[in-house]
Design an enzyme around this catalytic site. Structure first.
Site, PDB file in Angstrom:
ATOM      1  N   LYS A  11       9.397 -37.510  44.849  1.00  0.00           N
ATOM      2  CA  LYS A  11       9.499 -37.659  46.256  1.00  0.00           C
ATOM      3  C   LYS A  11      10.100 -38.563  46.179  1.00  0.00           C
ATOM      4  O   LYS A  11       9.226 -40.132  46.164  1.00  0.00           O
ATOM      5  CB  LYS A  11       8.718 -37.601  47.097  1.00  0.00           C
ATOM      6  CG  LYS A  11       8.203 -35.838  47.445  1.00  0.00           C
ATOM      7  CD  LYS A  11       6.945 -35.054  48.088  1.00  0.00           C
ATOM      8  CE  LYS A  11       6.882 -34.264  47.786  1.00  0.00           C
ATOM      9  NZ  LYS A  11       7.337 -32.810  47.923  1.00  0.00           N
ATOM     10  N   ARG A  44       2.437 -24.314  43.282  1.00  0.00           N
ATOM     11  CA  ARG A  44       2.348 -22.867  43.317  1.00  0.00           C
ATOM     12  C   ARG A  44       1.479 -22.938  41.441  1.00  0.00           C
ATOM     13  O   ARG A  44       0.700 -21.384  41.446  1.00  0.00           O
ATOM     14  CB  ARG A  44       3.502 -22.369  43.044  1.00  0.00           C
ATOM     15  CG  ARG A  44       4.418 -23.119  42.111  1.00  0.00           C
ATOM     16  CD  ARG A  44       5.498 -22.667  42.254  1.00  0.00           C
ATOM     17  NE  ARG A  44       6.538 -23.031  43.259  1.00  0.00           N
ATOM     18  CZ  ARG A  44       7.441 -22.937  43.994  1.00  0.00           C
ATOM     19  NH1 ARG A  44       9.125 -22.471  42.861  1.00  0.00           N
ATOM     20  NH2 ARG A  44       7.751 -23.791  45.184  1.00  0.00           N
TER      21      ARG A  44
HETATM   22  N1  BES Z   1       4.457 -30.048  49.173  1.00  0.00           N
HETATM   23  C1  BES Z   1       5.458 -29.699  48.828  1.00  0.00           C
HETATM   24  C2  BES Z   1       6.000 -28.871  50.606  1.00  0.00           C
HETATM   25  C3  BES Z   1       5.297 -29.411  51.694  1.00  0.00           C
HETATM   26  C4  BES Z   1       7.067 -30.045  52.085  1.00  0.00           C
HETATM   27  C5  BES Z   1       4.296 -29.568  52.525  1.00  0.00           C
HETATM   28  C6  BES Z   1       7.118 -30.654  53.445  1.00  0.00           C
HETATM   29  C7  BES Z   1       4.662 -30.460  53.983  1.00  0.00           C
HETATM   30  C8  BES Z   1       5.980 -30.764  53.780  1.00  0.00           C
HETATM   31  C9  BES Z   1       5.414 -28.902  47.948  1.00  0.00           C
HETATM   32  O1  BES Z   1       4.353 -29.447  46.714  1.00  0.00           O
HETATM   33  C10 BES Z   1       6.596 -29.428  47.345  1.00  0.00           C
HETATM   34  O2  BES Z   1       6.829 -30.320  47.217  1.00  0.00           O
HETATM   35  N2  BES Z   1       8.058 -28.069  47.531  1.00  0.00           N
HETATM   36  C11 BES Z   1       9.240 -28.309  46.866  1.00  0.00           C
HETATM   37  C12 BES Z   1       9.163 -27.227  46.001  1.00  0.00           C
HETATM   38  C13 BES Z   1      10.197 -27.047  45.096  1.00  0.00           C
HETATM   39  C14 BES Z   1      10.083 -28.467  44.428  1.00  0.00           C
HETATM   40  C15 BES Z   1      11.188 -26.269  44.379  1.00  0.00           C
HETATM   41  C16 BES Z   1       9.733 -28.336  48.238  1.00  0.00           C
HETATM   42  O3  BES Z   1       9.908 -27.618  49.215  1.00  0.00           O
HETATM   43  O4  BES Z   1      10.933 -28.750  48.243  1.00  0.00           O
HETATM   44 MN    MN Z   2       5.216 -30.833  45.628  1.00  0.00          MN
END
Ligand code: BES
Ligand code: MN
Ligand code: ZN
Length: 508
Positions: free
Chosen positions: A282, A356
């Site tokens: 990230k 997931r």
């Molecule tokens: N933990 C994140 C989702 C999240 C984002 C929670 C903001 C709380 C606040 C999750 O693991 C994630 O990174 N999801 C990605 C999925 C994508 C790579 C398909 C997302 O939502 O960008």
């Molecule tokens: Mn994530």
């Protein structure tokens, strides 16, 4: 936690630091809410005018302080805004009372004792006021200089004691409502503590140890699978996500059983103690709050312990899928294929879609016990935040009636939620040339794609729902009502309500 009592004392005679009253927004200016009659009388019936003079409107969450009238044993009156006056003055909704009590409790940080002279018509109102006060008084100060004992030095200590005036301390229903509120809120506040804990102190093994401690205290069965046991068992999803971290993953199973239980509810929580994104790292600006990525596991943990404390006649199993998602030489790469606990293979296209993967293994583990229903809770997708904002969680399910029942339960306890679909056409976006499924699909509808992925790991014929709490789990803005900044304890009250409904035979 704040001590809470039901009191028959009249406001003038109560020896406290403050008396809290309610003020609503009437059509012609502020109106004093029921419960504050004695205070109004002491102001010669001019309390509404006094409040208006001080600038009060009765808007939700507004706080107005005024000196107590002569003869009062408390020095301060605090008027908290209730929002629009209901048509029948007596009928303030539970959530209005909860938020008002929460706002008052927050405003009284640093004060020792308050008497709440807010609308209180029945036992349910007492429960709502208690919840609002106990949740609103929450503060996370473990890491402030010198720890808990020097709160006063480092800011203001939470309100220590609340007396609900007009409560009936000898009435069974009132007592039960307040006891329920205390048990649920204490566990909910514990979930908040876990969410707020920095990820250098809260990692899979330390979270598991905390769960073991609570299990011992409340007579729950607990089983912790460490990396060895996970490897032996073939939990490829949890291991794959944890592979890059120095702190190894864990799967915790917490079981509460009641001898008279007729139903079994399984709860599965996402417990990523820190989500850096892994190799699909990230960027800065997206990782500062990612200690909150174990909020689902914290909610499940709190709900199982609360069910035990309430002695509900239902079996509840909580599964905490704990891992830290980090990049390193041993981390899972985009392109790797994982063999999951269910036997399916997953091509990892994005290591940031890790939730997931750990959930898939825990869902399959939960499924093997054939519970009557599974509810999973996860801060799963940013897409759900984009869809529903930061205060509402999404509900997906393989059963429309179940999804509706969960939505109703959430509304009942004052949690904003909304039903979301699982459109079949989005499934093919996750087709992989190499494995059974990929961990990414179409970008559009990303929250629903994640839900469809999870569905693949739910045992045949089991009623299942998925709560995506990415929005409401962590409050990055200012506090409001009974919701603090930081970890909120989202979904805890809904899960407890679901356990109660299951015990009553009204669900699943
Ligand atoms: N933990 C994140 C989702 C999240 C984002 C929670 C903001 C709380 C606040 C999750 O693991 C994630 O990174 N999801 C990605 C999925 C994508 C790579 C398909 C997302 O939502 O960008
Ligand atoms: Mn994530
Ligand atoms: Zn995550």
């Amino acid at each position: 936690m704040t001590a809470l009592t039901l009191s028959t004392a009249a406001a003038p005679g109560l020896r406290a630091d403050a008396i809290v009253i309610g003020v609503a927004k009437g059509t012609k200016g502020p109106v004093v809410a029921p419960g504050a009659e004695a205070v109004d009388t002491a102001y010669d019936g001019r309390l509404a005018d006094v409040l208006e003079t001080l600038g009060a409107s009765g808007a939700e969450g507004e706080v107005t302080k005024l000196p107590a009238p002569s003869g009062f044993k408390s020095p301060l009156v605090l008027a908290v805004g209730l929002g629009a006056q209901p048509e029948k003055d007596a009928e303030y909704g539970a959530e209005t009372l909860r938020r008002a009590a929460g706002a008052a409790a927050r405003a009284l940080a640093g004060v020792k004792k308050a008497g709440f002279a807010l609308p209180l018509a029945d036992a349910a109102d007492a429960g709502a006021l208690a919840e609002g006060a106990l949740l609103g008084a929450y503060a996370f100060d473990t890491y402030k200089e010198n720890g808990k004992d020097s709160r006063a030095k480092n800011g203001r200590a939470p309100l220590a004691e609340v007396a609900l005036l007009g409560g009936k301390p000898r009435d069974k229903a009132y007592k039960a409502a307040v006891e329920r509120a205390a048990a649920v809120c204490e566990e909910l506040n514990r979930a908040r503590d876990l969410i707020n804990m920095p990820p250098n102190d809260l990692y899979p093994a330390s979270f598991a140890a905390i769960a073991q401690g609570a299990a011992k205290e409340h007579g729950l069965k607990v089983q912790v699978l460490d990396e060895k046991a996970l490897t032996k068992g073939g939990y490829g999803g949890i291991l794959g996500v944890g592979a890059g971290a120095a702190a190894a993953p864990r799967l915790v199973k917490l079981s509460y059983t009641h001898s008279k239980a007729k139903k079994h509810l399984a709860l599965v929580g996402k417990g990523i103690t820190y989500d850096s994104g892994g190799i699909s790292l990230k960027p800065a600006g997206h990782n500062e709050t990612m200690k909150c990525d174990m909020s689902g596991a914290a909610a499940v943990f709190a709900a199982v312990v609360a069910a035990a404390r309430l002695g509900l006649e239902v079996n509840v199993t909580g599964w905490l899928a704990l891992a830290e998602n980090m990049p390193s030489g041993s981390a899972t790469r985009p392109g790797d294929v994982l063999r999951m606990y269910s036997g399916k293979t997953v091509e990892v296209l994005n290591t940031d879609a890790e939730g997931r993967l750990v959930m898939a293994d825990a869902l399959w583990a939960a499924s093997l016990e054939k519970p009557d229903a599974i509810v999973d809770v996860a801060t799963l997708t940013g897409a759900m935040m984009l869809a529903l904002g930061s205060r509402t969680f999404g509900i997906m399910a393989n059963d429309e009636a179940f999804r509706g029942a969960i939505h109703e339960a959430a509304e009942e306890v004052g949690e904003d939620a909304w039903p979301m679909p699982l459109p079949e056409h989005l499934r093919k976006g996750m087709d992989s040339p190499t494995a059974d499924i990929a961990n990414m699909g179409e970008r559009m509808g990303g929250g629903l794609v994640a839900g469809l992925f999870l569905r693949e790991f739910v045992g045949e014929g089991i009623t299942w729902a998925h709560l995506d709490i990415a929005g409401p789990a962590f409050n990055e803005q200012g506090p409001f009502g009974y919701t603090p900044k930081g970890g909120t304890g989202s979904a805890v009250r809904t899960l407890v309500r679901l356990a109660e409904l299951t015990a009553a035979g009204d669900l699943g």
